[in-house]
Scaffold this motif. Structure first.
Motif, PDB file in Angstrom:
ATOM      1  N   ARG A 121       0.789  -1.154   0.070  1.00 37.18           N
ATOM      2  CA  ARG A 121       0.045  -0.065  -0.056  1.00 37.18           C
ATOM      3  C   ARG A 121       0.838   1.222  -0.143  1.00 37.18           C
ATOM      4  N   ASN A 122       1.988   1.088   0.926  1.00 37.64           N
ATOM      5  CA  ASN A 122       2.840   2.617   0.935  1.00 37.64           C
ATOM      6  C   ASN A 122       3.509   2.534  -0.535  1.00 37.64           C
ATOM      7  N   LEU A 123       3.976   1.557  -1.110  1.00 40.45           N
ATOM      8  CA  LEU A 123       4.606   1.668  -2.083  1.00 40.45           C
ATOM      9  C   LEU A 123       3.825   2.523  -3.405  1.00 40.45           C
ATOM     10  N   LEU A 124       2.612   1.894  -3.558  1.00 46.20           N
ATOM     11  CA  LEU A 124       1.487   2.506  -4.488  1.00 46.20           C
ATOM     12  C   LEU A 124       1.387   4.077  -4.125  1.00 46.20           C
ATOM     13  N   GLU A 125       1.231   4.364  -2.767  1.00 46.49           N
ATOM     14  CA  GLU A 125       0.832   5.719  -2.445  1.00 46.49           C
ATOM     15  C   GLU A 125       2.027   6.358  -2.870  1.00 46.49           C
ATOM     16  N   LYS A 126       3.155   6.231  -2.573  1.00 45.33           N
ATOM     17  CA  LYS A 126       4.499   7.104  -2.534  1.00 45.33           C
ATOM     18  C   LYS A 126       4.651   7.328  -4.146  1.00 45.33           C
ATOM     19  N   HIS A 127       4.550   6.199  -4.829  1.00 41.37           N
ATOM     20  CA  HIS A 127       4.743   6.316  -6.472  1.00 41.37           C
ATOM     21  C   HIS A 127       3.678   6.722  -7.048  1.00 41.37           C
TER      22      HIS A 127
END
Ligand code: GLY
Length: 436
Positions: free
Chosen positions: A109-115
């Motif tokens: 989830r954090n990866l999608l949000e950050k990128h």
């Protein structure tokens, strides 16, 4: 070509079969139990736990494979790829750090949000010190989903409306999770139809296999408790009756962006399977979760259809030349039905004899949690035998899978409705209602 396969389920039986189609392949298998399908395809087998890194290392050092293929999530989470890489063995499957795509729901989830990659729901991650804020966040959501931040064999995720009714129950479940996990992910619930898009990647190029729909509930008509998956189907046109090519392309686009983000974030290329658990909603395609391996049963729907040599595909993943090959799948429908022990998933009948009868033309049998002993095949505590029907139409594939499932005798049951016109029609109507 010496290949080490790790894993002993039906998914790994399908992987072994696909690799063994190449006459140059010499297969060596590291199994948790004596799988009667994988053993005859292997030159030699070692039986051991996925956490016994010493045993895996010794077996790999002895056989010196040209490459290794890791089937299940457990050895990936235990860092088996890092171990094999330290022996300079090329491996299909992500390192422990990259396997967080599956082993840590918050990582994905954090990866999608950050990128800034599309597909996330509204979500927040809570630990013991921030859980006091969960009540406020829950009240901002419509219906919600609560996920332990770690591996749970597909059984730890709870969905409002399916597993609990109120936000109070959601909060109670968050507290329960924090007793055994460092954090919990709370998300907005998507309304739609789920599908699995298993993608092969060398870290640069992403190639999708045909989309598949799995069935999580234990009993017909989507009743009963959640399971690891009771069966699945794929269509001859490589779409599903409730999605469009645009939906599949969106799933591929998300996965391409995630593969690129992983490299930017870690400096490592992801080599292996990125299985996107997607959902078609009124607002478009969204991401439910990623798995770092083939699906089980979904591997059985796609690998037998692969016309391109799978060993060659694996070499392309290792050599980062996936962009130079075209992976072809035959235009056939598939239906996979899992036979599971009576009482599964809560109280499965263990150590019961399973007898395989006459398998109809067009059907294949894949062995899962069964063990070969005393001249017979016996159940363990999970899904036992997968029956796959392959045909030019869904109707025929379903008939073949059903006939194969009925030919297997033992204290077992299966879902009779998977791949039927009635159940697929229900999925299509659900999607049509949502899109109104
Ligand atoms: N079929 C669900 C899974 O493989 O996780």
């Amino acid at each position: 070509m010496r290949v080490l396969l790790i894993g002993s389920g039906a998914r790994e039986h399908a992987i072994a079969e696909a690799l063994a189609k190449n006459s140059q392949t010499v297969l060596f298998s590291y199994l948790k139990s004596k799988n009667p399908g994988i053993m005859p395809l292997s030159k030699s087998c070692e039986i051991g736990n996925y956490s016994d890194l010493g045993k895996i290392k010794a077996f790999a050092a002895k056989i010196k494979p040209d490459f290794a293929f890791i089937g299940p999530e457990e050895p990936l989470g235990n860092g088996v790829v890092d171990l094999l890489n330290s022996l300079e063995i090329n491996t299909i499957g992500p390192t422990k750090s990259l396997a967080r795509l599956e082993t840590s729901k918050s990582f994905a989830r954090n990866l999608l949000e950050k990128h800034k990659i599309e597909g996330n729901p509204k979500f927040k991650i809570f630990n013991k010190s921030s859980i006091s804020r969960a009540k406020g966040f829950l009240s901002e959501l419509g219906q919600c989903v609560v996920k332990p931040d770690g591996l749970t064999g597909g059984k730890g995720v709870k969905v409002q409306g399916d597993h609990f009714k109120t936000k109070k129950e959601a909060l109670d479940y968050c507290f329960e999770i924090l007793k055994t996990h460092p954090s919990v992910v709370v998300e907005e619930k998507f309304e739609g139809e789920e599908f699995s898009l298993q993608c092969l990647t060398d870290g640069k190029t992403v190639i999708a296999t045909p989309p598949v729909q799995d069935h999580k509930r234990a009993f017909d008509d989507d009743k009963g408790p959640n399971t690891g998956g009771m069966g699945s189907y794929s269509c001859e046109n490589h779409l599903l009756p409730f999605i469009t090519k645009k939906d599949v392309d969106k799933g591929i686009e998300i996965t391409q962006k995630v593969a690129a983000a992983i490299f930017r974030e870690t400096g490592e290329f992801y080599r292996g399977v990125m299985y996107a658990g997607l959902i078609a909603t009124k607002q478009g395609v969204k991401l439910v979760e990623y798995n770092a391996r083939f699906g089980d049963p979904e591997a059985m729907n796609v690998l037998p259809l692969m016309e391109t040599d799978f060993a060659e595909v694996c070499n392309a993943m290792i050599g980062q030349t996936l962009d130079r090959i075209k992976i072809k799948f035959s235009n056939k429908a598939t239906v996979c039905k899992y036979l599971v022990p009576n009482g599964y998933p809560g109280n499965p009948a263990k150590n019961q004899k399973v007898e395989i009868g006459k398998i109809p033309n067009g059907a294949r049998i894949y062995y899962a949690a069964v063990e070969q002993k005393d001249g017979g095949i016996y159940t363990a505590s999970s899904r036992a035998v997968a029956c796959l029907g392959i045909a030019g139409s869904m109707e025929n594939a379903e008939k073949i899978a059903e006939e194969a499932a009925n030919s297997v005798k033992g204290k077992l049951f299966h879902r009779k409705d998977i791949g039927t016109k009635k159940l697929i029609g229900k999925r299509v109507r659900h999607m049509q209602e949502l899109l109104k």
